[in-house]
Design a protein around this motif. Structure first.
Motif, PDB file in Angstrom:
ATOM      1  N   ALA A   1       0.830  -1.211   0.000  1.00  0.00           N
ATOM      2  CA  ALA A   1       0.000   0.000   0.000  1.00  0.00           C
ATOM      3  C   ALA A   1       0.861   1.256   0.000  1.00  0.00           C
ATOM      4  N   VAL A   2       1.940   1.238   0.777  1.00  0.00           N
ATOM      5  CA  VAL A   2       2.843   2.395   0.824  1.00  0.00           C
ATOM      6  C   VAL A   2       3.402   2.671  -0.558  1.00  0.00           C
ATOM      7  N   ARG A   3       3.832   1.620  -1.252  1.00  0.00           N
ATOM      8  CA  ARG A   3       4.407   1.804  -2.580  1.00  0.00           C
ATOM      9  C   ARG A   3       3.358   2.262  -3.589  1.00  0.00           C
ATOM     10  N   GLN A   4       2.136   1.717  -3.491  1.00  0.00           N
ATOM     11  CA  GLN A   4       1.089   2.113  -4.429  1.00  0.00           C
ATOM     12  C   GLN A   4       0.688   3.571  -4.226  1.00  0.00           C
ATOM     13  N   CYS A   5       0.644   4.004  -2.970  1.00  0.00           N
ATOM     14  CA  CYS A   5       0.285   5.404  -2.693  1.00  0.00           C
ATOM     15  C   CYS A   5       1.386   6.365  -3.135  1.00  0.00           C
ATOM     16  N   ARG A   6       2.624   5.882  -3.121  1.00  0.00           N
ATOM     17  CA  ARG A   6       3.750   6.738  -3.479  1.00  0.00           C
ATOM     18  C   ARG A   6       3.932   6.831  -4.983  1.00  0.00           C
ATOM     19  N   CYS A   7       3.576   5.755  -5.691  1.00  0.00           N
ATOM     20  CA  CYS A   7       3.818   5.699  -7.137  1.00  0.00           C
ATOM     21  C   CYS A   7       2.503   5.464  -7.863  1.00  0.00           C
ATOM     22  N   ALA A   8       2.109   6.407  -8.677  1.00  0.00           N
ATOM     23  CA  ALA A   8       0.843   6.286  -9.410  1.00  0.00           C
ATOM     24  C   ALA A   8       1.029   5.684 -10.799  1.00  0.00           C
ATOM     25  N   GLY A   9       2.279   5.314 -11.108  1.00  0.00           N
ATOM     26  CA  GLY A   9       2.557   4.769 -12.433  1.00  0.00           C
ATOM     27  C   GLY A   9       2.223   3.298 -12.533  1.00  0.00           C
ATOM     28  N   PRO A  10       2.753   2.602 -13.541  1.00  0.00           N
ATOM     29  CA  PRO A  10       2.491   1.178 -13.726  1.00  0.00           C
ATOM     30  C   PRO A  10       2.986   0.367 -12.533  1.00  0.00           C
TER      31      PRO A  10
ATOM     32  N   GLY B   1      11.324  -5.592   4.702  1.00  0.00           N
ATOM     33  CA  GLY B   1      12.403  -6.445   4.216  1.00  0.00           C
ATOM     34  C   GLY B   1      11.994  -7.253   3.004  1.00  0.00           C
ATOM     35  N   PHE B   2      10.904  -7.994   3.127  1.00  0.00           N
ATOM     36  CA  PHE B   2      10.493  -8.858   2.016  1.00  0.00           C
ATOM     37  C   PHE B   2       9.920  -8.070   0.842  1.00  0.00           C
ATOM     38  N   ALA B   3       9.370  -6.894   1.099  1.00  0.00           N
ATOM     39  CA  ALA B   3       8.864  -6.065   0.002  1.00  0.00           C
ATOM     40  C   ALA B   3       9.989  -5.631  -0.929  1.00  0.00           C
ATOM     41  N   SER B   4      11.222  -5.572  -0.402  1.00  0.00           N
ATOM     42  CA  SER B   4      12.358  -5.175  -1.246  1.00  0.00           C
ATOM     43  C   SER B   4      12.595  -6.179  -2.371  1.00  0.00           C
ATOM     44  N   TRP B   5      12.080  -7.412  -2.225  1.00  0.00           N
ATOM     45  CA  TRP B   5      12.227  -8.400  -3.295  1.00  0.00           C
ATOM     46  C   TRP B   5      11.396  -8.040  -4.522  1.00  0.00           C
ATOM     47  N   PHE B   6      10.388  -7.199  -4.325  1.00  0.00           N
ATOM     48  CA  PHE B   6       9.441  -6.914  -5.406  1.00  0.00           C
ATOM     49  C   PHE B   6       9.425  -5.442  -5.824  1.00  0.00           C
ATOM     50  N   ALA B   7       9.996  -4.571  -5.013  1.00  0.00           N
ATOM     51  CA  ALA B   7       9.932  -3.140  -5.288  1.00  0.00           C
ATOM     52  C   ALA B   7      10.896  -2.741  -6.396  1.00  0.00           C
ATOM     53  N   GLY B   8      10.509  -1.710  -7.146  1.00  0.00           N
ATOM     54  CA  GLY B   8      11.384  -1.147  -8.155  1.00  0.00           C
ATOM     55  C   GLY B   8      12.496  -0.331  -7.524  1.00  0.00           C
ATOM     56  N   ALA B   9      13.467   0.046  -8.326  1.00  0.00           N
ATOM     57  CA  ALA B   9      14.633   0.776  -7.815  1.00  0.00           C
ATOM     58  C   ALA B   9      14.235   2.084  -7.140  1.00  0.00           C
ATOM     59  N   GLU B  10      13.170   2.735  -7.638  1.00  0.00           N
ATOM     60  CA  GLU B  10      12.782   4.027  -7.070  1.00  0.00           C
ATOM     61  C   GLU B  10      12.221   3.899  -5.660  1.00  0.00           C
ATOM     62  N   ASN B  11      11.757   2.704  -5.287  1.00  0.00           N
ATOM     63  CA  ASN B  11      11.185   2.511  -3.954  1.00  0.00           C
ATOM     64  C   ASN B  11      12.129   1.821  -2.976  1.00  0.00           C
ATOM     65  N   GLN B  12      13.279   1.369  -3.434  1.00  0.00           N
ATOM     66  CA  GLN B  12      14.218   0.694  -2.543  1.00  0.00           C
ATOM     67  C   GLN B  12      14.712   1.600  -1.406  1.00  0.00           C
ATOM     68  N   PRO B  13      15.071   2.869  -1.676  1.00  0.00           N
ATOM     69  CA  PRO B  13      15.509   3.735  -0.566  1.00  0.00           C
ATOM     70  C   PRO B  13      14.411   3.940   0.479  1.00  0.00           C
ATOM     71  N   LEU B  14      13.154   4.064   0.045  1.00  0.00           N
ATOM     72  CA  LEU B  14      12.050   4.231   0.979  1.00  0.00           C
ATOM     73  C   LEU B  14      11.910   3.005   1.880  1.00  0.00           C
ATOM     74  N   LEU B  15      11.960   1.822   1.286  1.00  0.00           N
ATOM     75  CA  LEU B  15      11.848   0.603   2.084  1.00  0.00           C
ATOM     76  C   LEU B  15      13.021   0.457   3.046  1.00  0.00           C
ATOM     77  N   ALA B  16      14.214   0.847   2.601  1.00  0.00           N
ATOM     78  CA  ALA B  16      15.373   0.784   3.489  1.00  0.00           C
ATOM     79  C   ALA B  16      15.186   1.705   4.688  1.00  0.00           C
ATOM     80  N   ARG B  17      14.637   2.905   4.463  1.00  0.00           N
ATOM     81  CA  ARG B  17      14.399   3.837   5.585  1.00  0.00           C
ATOM     82  C   ARG B  17      13.354   3.281   6.549  1.00  0.00           C
ATOM     83  N   ILE B  18      12.299   2.697   6.003  1.00  0.00           N
ATOM     84  CA  ILE B  18      11.268   2.103   6.862  1.00  0.00           C
ATOM     85  C   ILE B  18      11.864   0.940   7.656  1.00  0.00           C
ATOM     86  N   PHE B  19      12.664   0.128   6.990  1.00  0.00           N
ATOM     87  CA  PHE B  19      13.303  -1.019   7.630  1.00  0.00           C
ATOM     88  C   PHE B  19      14.191  -0.560   8.786  1.00  0.00           C
TER      89      PHE B  19
END
Length: 265
Positions: free
Chosen positions: A26-35, A155-173
């Motif tokens: 949900a965090v990634r979907q709210c942050r990115c409105a693209g594909p 942690g596990f979301a990083s397996w599926f997130a695009g490069a633009e969302n990796q820094p966000l997941l790292a900060r949350i982690f």
């Protein structure tokens, strides 16, 4: 509780990993409105797998697994019944999402899963906070479970997130790990100044090797993130091992009031 309760350790940790994955989705979907990014179907499949394995493991906690449906008969008064219902609904939604996933996935399914997942967290927190366990007869189980969900979800979301969302997941982690370390280091020390049973619980936690394994693994995860700034593909497995160790301590080292019957309070 005085028993490691491996089925409950697996159920709570794996279900929280599944719930955390949905939250991070949900965090990634709210942050990115693209594909959509990554493999949405595989992500929902992992969510369903975590929840399914957790539910299957929990059946081994029951004396009569084939009669597990009877846990639903006390929904009006038992948090355990509500936990079972919410977990079943969450699992059904995850399986349906995995089967029907297209593109970014269905927002309706995602938000319905979030609602069901948060219901599982709340019901689990209330189930494992009985009056007979004074140290956790409060909001602490829910806090522990929410921290686990965010740590494992990021942690596990990083397996599926695009490069633009990796820094966000790292900060949350990182944030969840820091909060988790602070909570888990301060809570047992605070128990030492409580009632006799709470003091015994604090001493039991601080004296348990698995407690320090949990702390060490969480610190190791932080060290890896400090060095790499991103989440290596293997790091969520280390975080999962940490949460399993910590949950084993929760179930095995939290002292029941019956342990001090006849003693001085």
């Amino acid at each position: 509780m005085q028993s490691m309760e491996l089925p409950l350790v697996l159920f709570t940790v794996l279900s929280q990993a599944a719930i955390g994955l949905v939250l991070m989705n949900a965090v990634r979907q709210c942050r990115c409105a693209g594909p959509g990014e990554g493999n949405v179907r595989m992500e929902w499949t992992l969510i369903a797998a975590f929840m399914g394995v957790g539910i299957a493991a929990s059946l081994f906690h029951l004396g009569h697994p084939l009669e597990s449906y009877r846990a639903l008969v006390h929904l009006e008064k038992a948090w355990l019944s509500r936990e079972v219902l919410a977990a079943g609904i969450f699992f059904a939604l995850a399986v349906f999402a995995a089967i029907t996933a297209r593109g970014k996935g269905s927002p309706v399914l995602m938000w319905a899963s979030i609602l069901a997942g948060l219901s599982v967290l709340l019901a689990s927190g209330m189930t494992y906070a009985p009056p007979a366990l004074p140290a956790v007869n409060n909001a602490l189980p829910t806090v522990f479970f929410l921290i686990s969900a965010v740590v494992l979800g990021a942690g596990f979301a990083s397996w599926f997130a695009g490069a633009e969302n990796q820094p966000l997941l790292a900060r949350i982690f990182v944030t969840a790990l820091v909060v988790g370390l602070v909570v888990r280091l301060t809570v047992p020390c605070a128990w030492l100044s409580g009632s006799e049973v709470m003091r015994q619980t604090g001493l039991a936690w601080l004296g348990a090797p698995l407690y320090w394994v949990h702390v060490a693994l969480m610190a190791a995860c932080l060290g890896v993130l400090w060095k790499n700034r991103t989440i290596p593909v293997w790091l969520p497995i280390l975080a999962l091992a940490a949460e399993l160790a910590g949950r084993a301590v929760f179930f095995s080292e939290t002292i029941h009031t019956a342990m001090n019957i006849g003693g001085v309070y």
